[in-house]
Design a protein around this motif. Structure first.
Motif, PDB file in Angstrom:
ATOM      1  N   ARG A   7      22.544   5.426  -1.350  1.00  0.00           N
ATOM      2  CA  ARG A   7      22.310   6.787  -0.903  1.00  0.00           C
ATOM      3  C   ARG A   7      20.842   7.113  -1.104  1.00  0.00           C
ATOM      4  NH1 ARG A   7      26.079  10.696  -0.854  1.00  0.00           N
ATOM      5  NH2 ARG A   7      25.300  12.802  -0.721  1.00  0.00           N
ATOM      6  N   PRO A   8      20.187   7.672  -0.114  1.00  0.00           N
ATOM      7  CA  PRO A   8      18.775   8.014  -0.305  1.00  0.00           C
ATOM      8  C   PRO A   8      18.668   9.121  -1.337  1.00  0.00           C
ATOM      9  CG  PRO A   8      19.582   8.906   1.745  1.00  0.00           C
ATOM     10  CD  PRO A   8      20.687   8.105   1.178  1.00  0.00           C
ATOM     11  N   ARG A 184      26.104   8.486  12.846  1.00  0.00           N
ATOM     12  CA  ARG A 184      25.107   7.816  12.001  1.00  0.00           C
ATOM     13  C   ARG A 184      24.906   6.372  12.481  1.00  0.00           C
ATOM     14  NH1 ARG A 184      27.418   4.096   8.953  1.00  0.00           N
ATOM     15  NH2 ARG A 184      29.307   4.457   7.713  1.00  0.00           N
ATOM     16  N   ALA A 260      31.421   9.420   3.963  1.00  0.00           N
ATOM     17  CA  ALA A 260      30.350   8.455   4.261  1.00  0.00           C
ATOM     18  C   ALA A 260      29.875   8.505   5.715  1.00  0.00           C
ATOM     19  CB  ALA A 260      30.784   7.036   3.923  1.00  0.00           C
ATOM     20  N   SER A 261      30.157   9.619   6.375  1.00  0.00           N
ATOM     21  CA  SER A 261      29.716   9.692   7.784  1.00  0.00           C
ATOM     22  C   SER A 261      28.325  10.325   7.903  1.00  0.00           C
ATOM     23  CB  SER A 261      30.735  10.489   8.607  1.00  0.00           C
ATOM     24  OG  SER A 261      30.932  11.756   8.027  1.00  0.00           O
ATOM     25  N   THR A 264      25.941  14.667   3.776  1.00  0.00           N
ATOM     26  CA  THR A 264      24.887  14.977   2.800  1.00  0.00           C
ATOM     27  C   THR A 264      23.527  14.565   3.356  1.00  0.00           C
ATOM     28  OG1 THR A 264      26.519  14.594   1.088  1.00  0.00           O
ATOM     29  CG2 THR A 264      24.238  14.716   0.368  1.00  0.00           C
TER      30      THR A 264
HETATM   31  N1  LIG Z   1      21.912   9.410  10.188  1.00  0.00           N
HETATM   32  C1  LIG Z   1      21.772   8.585   9.151  1.00  0.00           C
HETATM   33  N2  LIG Z   1      20.709   7.770   9.103  1.00  0.00           N
HETATM   34  C2  LIG Z   1      20.559   6.943   8.050  1.00  0.00           C
HETATM   35  N3  LIG Z   1      21.400   6.838   7.031  1.00  0.00           N
HETATM   36  C3  LIG Z   1      22.472   7.617   7.032  1.00  0.00           C
HETATM   37  C4  LIG Z   1      22.714   8.531   8.085  1.00  0.00           C
HETATM   38  N4  LIG Z   1      23.837   9.159   7.838  1.00  0.00           N
HETATM   39  C5  LIG Z   1      24.288   8.683   6.657  1.00  0.00           C
HETATM   40  N5  LIG Z   1      23.482   7.768   6.193  1.00  0.00           N
HETATM   41  C6  LIG Z   1      23.672   7.012   4.946  1.00  0.00           C
HETATM   42  O1  LIG Z   1      25.066   6.747   4.800  1.00  0.00           O
HETATM   43  C7  LIG Z   1      25.459   6.912   3.456  1.00  0.00           C
HETATM   44  C8  LIG Z   1      26.570   7.925   3.358  1.00  0.00           C
HETATM   45  O2  LIG Z   1      26.042   9.160   3.797  1.00  0.00           O
HETATM   46  P1  LIG Z   1      26.383  10.523   3.098  1.00  0.00           P
HETATM   47  O3  LIG Z   1      26.427  10.404   1.626  1.00  0.00           O
HETATM   48  O4  LIG Z   1      25.484  11.516   3.677  1.00  0.00           O
HETATM   49  O5  LIG Z   1      27.855  10.715   3.602  1.00  0.00           O
HETATM   50  P2  LIG Z   1      28.818  11.938   3.355  1.00  0.00           P
HETATM   51  O6  LIG Z   1      29.461  12.223   4.647  1.00  0.00           O
HETATM   52  O7  LIG Z   1      28.096  13.017   2.687  1.00  0.00           O
HETATM   53  O8  LIG Z   1      29.886  11.294   2.382  1.00  0.00           O
HETATM   54  P3  LIG Z   1      30.838  12.014   1.328  1.00  0.00           P
HETATM   55  O9  LIG Z   1      31.743  12.903   2.071  1.00  0.00           O
HETATM   56  O10 LIG Z   1      31.587  10.900   0.705  1.00  0.00           O
HETATM   57  O11 LIG Z   1      29.953  12.716   0.384  1.00  0.00           O
HETATM   58  C9  LIG Z   1      24.234   7.314   2.683  1.00  0.00           C
HETATM   59  O12 LIG Z   1      23.690   6.202   2.074  1.00  0.00           O
HETATM   60  C10 LIG Z   1      23.287   7.832   3.742  1.00  0.00           C
HETATM   61  O13 LIG Z   1      21.945   7.615   3.420  1.00  0.00           O
END
Ligand SMILES: Nc1ncnc2c1ncn2[C@@H]1O[C@H](COP(=O)(O)OP(=O)(O)OP(=O)(O)O)[C@@H](O)[C@H]1O
Length: 849
Positions: A7-8, A184, A260-261, A264
């Motif tokens: 995760r960034p 993504r 993970a879509s 965040t």
């Molecule tokens: N558009 C994008 N470009 C690059 N990396 C992405 C992108 N979308 C998501 N990611 C990467 O995918 C991973 C999961 O993303 P993120 O944590 O935002 O998901 P989430 O939908 O918030 O998940 P959760 O519901 O479990 O919290 C992270 O490592 C994030 O950096």
């Protein structure tokens, strides 16, 4: 795969390591058990004033250190100044309120920061705790930001092109939710969606369609976005809503999607790709800098909903009380909730960083740092005109003092005729929907997450249906904390933007399709956001009064001169003169009406009630009656006023007939003025009370007349039914009576037959049987033939029977029994009795027997 993804880091700089060494406020020595002095009241305390506190007073709020630097310039020193603070957190010293449950820590769900809130260490965090050390209570006026005092280094942080709101679509102005889809990147995996960015459409590729051979459905939304460029996403999905919030409209932006879509990532982003929240905050301060006409008070709060409990992410652990949702309908408020007055981008960043540190994340089967809660970052934006134009007209003293603050209301006062605009910008990162995981705690969290998302879906579905079909079905907001908290926004009074994030890989197709269906429903929800503006009615009324006084003085002068002047004026000039006077009178009437209206509005505002002309049909009959009663009371007061004015008028001593001419003129002028005042009062009474009261009565009557009419119809139908029932019972009674007679005749006849049979055997002469008895006997024979020999008379009419009586039944007159049967047959054909009564009559066979 997801498990290997990293995760960034959030866009905010990482919290300094030293923070984790902050002493645990829970274990800190207790220095005092006294509550903080009144002068140190904070926003949290202010938001729930006790009745004793409901007096005009100076409002204070906690403020970040960076704003304190400037605010301190204005904070008064002297005896009233807060005492110097010790290094030990007061928060830690304060005893826990008995019975206040401590926020339950989920042992396996760590907070992002790994420590409790750094608020306990204000010198490091740069923020003052709710009642912690280093807190500087300030007047909200001191927390104001405007184009002049907004941070000087803002220009380095903001690309001037980003500040240009004048171009691009203003989706926020529409009455529909702005729905964007974001896919993504796949990290090298197969992607299964075909995206047409220019057409804003997407559909699953043919080979992945569920039913092969048929074309997969195409989805169309406001925006379909791909890639990692968060700026594009911000401009398309959030910018116009942020501007709307600054303009005074409530705005909500939320990310929805499978775990993970990329929710965040879209909301918070990374250092390289800041997400919607940091970009929105830049725009907020950019907007302030470009708006010289207004000054702003910004309050930030941050909360999460974890396992159906609301937690204040800015509250210190030791003070954390369960956060509750109070109020109903569109007036839901979150309390107690810590709000930080922020005056710079740096300040907001620190608030967000602190909140992020307290968020719960965990590694799941799909996401290394999955958000286990719904997080809501809220920025309350209050703004007021900066112009001093009105202030020059209005002396400060006339605009009234501080108005007591209401729970959830603005902190800024509407001063000197300057109204206060209030809006809330909510940025929501929802937890992701997910399947059961291998971990027990994650599965439990997942259940809560899925349940609240399901409720959100149901609420959205009902709203969409209501909007599409013009219905008003019950919306189950109360089924989850998330939907209840969002109720004020979802029920229409906010501009909403939803970013639905998709995982574009083939194994996520079912979840992605479900997300798209949710997005389609959201698209149908109708909204109608309006600005909330609090007007300084005192100042307005004062201004009107002054104008009325001035007009009256001019009118008096003219009227005084009129008798003398009119003798000199030509007819035409006299007409002009009277027209001028009439204009003055009209203006006075108009202003008086405005005063009365403003006062009514103000009174209603203070009562928390709506204007009587605006009927709320959600009110119960009792509440409507109460409203009517209140209006009547007002009416009585006005009527009394009229009476006393009339009494004063009639008490005027009449002038003697020989009174000098100028005295008569004076009297005429005075009486004209009294009449005029009476007319104004009567008109105001009519316009402000008579009319609304009639409207209330008419509305109530209209509603109840329909209901009463319906009730009357139902009652009449029931009465008719009862009458019919009585009639049928009567007929049945008669029938039974006749059958009884027949039965008796039959018994006599059988006895006769037996006697005849006996006499024939014994040689005695036979008497002739009666006609009716014979017919009854024949019928009995006929029946007994069909039912068997149960009666013992079955052989009586049998041709093979050796009976001495052979009667031709066809030549006989039908007996009463036959007649009744025919009657009943006819009744069955064309009975006036509704079919529902037939069971009452029973089977004709049964009756006949
Ligand atoms: N558009 C994008 N470009 C690059 N990396 C992405 C992108 N979308 C998501 N990611 C990467 O995918 C991973 C999961 O993303 P993120 O944590 O935002 O998901 P989430 O939908 O918030 O998940 P959760 O519901 O479990 O919290 C992270 O490592 C994030 O950096």
């Amino acid at each position: 795969m997801a498990a290997t993804k990293t995760r960034p880091p959030p866009f905010t700089p990482r919290r300094p390591r030293s923070l984790s060494a902050t002493p645990d406020p829970e274990n800190a020595p207790q220095h005092t058990s006294h509550p903080p002095p009144t002068a140190q009241r904070t926003i949290g305390q202010l938001r729930a004033p006790t009745p004793q506190q409901q007096v005009p007073r100076k409002i204070t709020a906690s403020v970040s250190v960076e704003s304190r630097t400037r605010a301190n310039l204005k904070v008064k020193t002297g005896p009233a100044a807060p005492p110097p603070r010790s290094k030990t957190p007061v928060a830690a010293a304060r005893p826990r309120t008995p019975g206040t449950p401590k926020r339950s820590e989920t042992p396996h769900t760590p907070r992002r920061g790994g420590t409790d809130s750094p608020a306990a260490s204000p010198t490091k965090s740069g923020f003052i705790g709710l009642s912690g050390p280093g807190e500087t209570p300030i007047d909200p006026e001191d927390g104001l930001v405007d184009c002049e005092n907004v941070e000087v280094d803002l220009s380095q942080e903001i690309d001037p092109r980003d500040l240009d709101f004048s171009h691009g679509p203003d989706h926020g102005a529409e009455d529909k939710v702005l729905v964007s889809i974001r896919l993504r990147p796949t990290n090298g995996e197969v992607e299964c969606w075909d995206v047409n960015r220019s057409q804003h459409t997407l559909k699953v590729q043919e080979q992945y369609a569920r039913a092969s051979g048929t074309s997969p459905p195409e989805f169309c939304f406001d925006e379909v976005l791909t890639g990692s460029d968060n700026k594009v996403v911000y401009n398309a999905a959030a910018k116009s809503h942020v501007r709307a919030a600054m303009d005074g409209f409530n705005s909500v932006i939320f990310a929805y999607g499978q775990t993970a879509s990329g929710k965040t990532f879209t909301l918070s982003g990374s250092d390289d790709e800041p997400g919607i929240i940091p970009r929105a905050m830049k725009d907020v301060f950019g907007y302030i800098r470009r708006t010289p006409s207004r000054e702003f008070l910004l309050r930030a709060s941050y909360l999460e909903i974890y396992n159906e409990q609301i937690h204040d992410l800015l509250s210190t652990a030791s003070l954390a009380q369960p956060v509750q949702l109070q109020g109903a309908g569109p007036n839901v408020i979150i309390t107690p909730l810590r709000e930080e007055v922020v005056t710079s981008l740096k300040g907001v960043r620190e608030v967000i960083e602190r909140g992020n540190g307290n968020r719960r994340t965990a590694t799941t089967d799909w996401n290394e740092r999955s958000s286990r809660s719904h997080s809501v970052f809220r920025l309350v934006i209050e703004s007021r005109e900066r112009t001093t134009a009105i202030e020059t007209v209005m002396p400060t003293s006339v605009s009234g003092g501080n108005v007591p603050q209401t729970l959830g209301g603005p902190l800024l006062q509407a001063k000197n005729g300057r109204s206060v605009r209030t809006s809330v910008l909510s940025l929501i990162d929802l937890a992701g929907s997910e399947k059961a995981t291998s971990d027990k705690d994650r599965t439990r969290e997942g259940r809560y997450i899925n349940t609240s998302l399901l409720t959100l879906g149901t609420v959205i579905g009902t709203l969409a249906e209501n909007a599409a079909k013009g219905k008003n079905d019950h919306v189950p907001y109360r089924n989850s904390k998330l939907t209840r908290m969002l109720q004020p926004c979802l029920s229409g009074n906010a501009r909403i933007s939803v970013v639905c994030t998709l995982n574009p890989t083939p194994n996520a197709i079912p979840e992605s399709t479900s997300t798209l269906l949710f997005a389609q429903r959201v698209k149908k929800v109708a909204i109608n956001a309006t600005k909330k503006e609090i007007v300084d009615t005192d100042a307005l009324i004062e201004r009107y009064r002054k104008e009325i006084e001035d007009l009256k003085r001019r009118l008096d002068e003219r009227e005084k001169d009129a008798p003398v002047k009119n003798r000199r004026l030509s007819a035409r000039e006299q007409v002009d003169e009277s027209r001028a006077m009439h204009d003055l009178q009209s203006r006075i009437k108009q202003l008086t009406k405005l005063i009365l209206t403003s006062q009514t509005v103000d009174e209603n505002k203070n009562d928390g009630e709506e204007s009587p002309t605006k009927l709320n049909f959600d009110l119960s009959t009792y509440e409507l009656q109460q409203e009517l009663l209140l209006a009547r009371r007002e009416l009585d007061i006005q009527a009394n006023q009229i009476l006393s004015l009339e009494a004063a008028l009639s008490a005027c001593p009449p002038l003697p007939a020989d009174a000098p001419e100028d005295e008569k003129d004076k009297l005429i002028i005075e009486q004209t003025r009294t009449i005029r005042e009476l007319e104004i009062v009567v008109r105001g009474y009519e316009d402000n009370l008579g009319e609304p009261l009639r409207a209330v009565r008419e509305d109530v009557e209209r509603e109840w007349i329909g209901k009463v009419e319906e009730e009357r119809k139902v009652r009449e139908e029931k009465e008719a039914w009862a009458q019919e029932l009585i009639r049928q019972l009567e007929r049945e009674k008669q029938l039974r009576q006749k059958l009884e007679d027949e039965k008796r005749a039959l018994q006599i006849f059988v006895t006769d037959i037996e006697q005849i049979s006996f006499r024939s055997r014994t040689g005695t002469q036979l008497p002739r049987p009666s006609m009716s008895g014979a017919t009854a006997f024949a019928e009995m024979r006929r029946r007994s033939n069909t039912v068997g020999n149960a009666t013992g008379l079955s052989d009586a009419t049998n041709t093979n029977s050796p009976s001495p009586f052979k009667m031709d039944g066809s030549k006989l007159k039908p007996s009463l029994l036959d007649q009744r049967l025919e009657e009943i047959d006819e009744a069955g054909e064309s009975s006036p009795v509704p079919s529902r009564f037939l069971p009452v009559l029973g089977d004709k066979e049964n009756l006949a027997l």
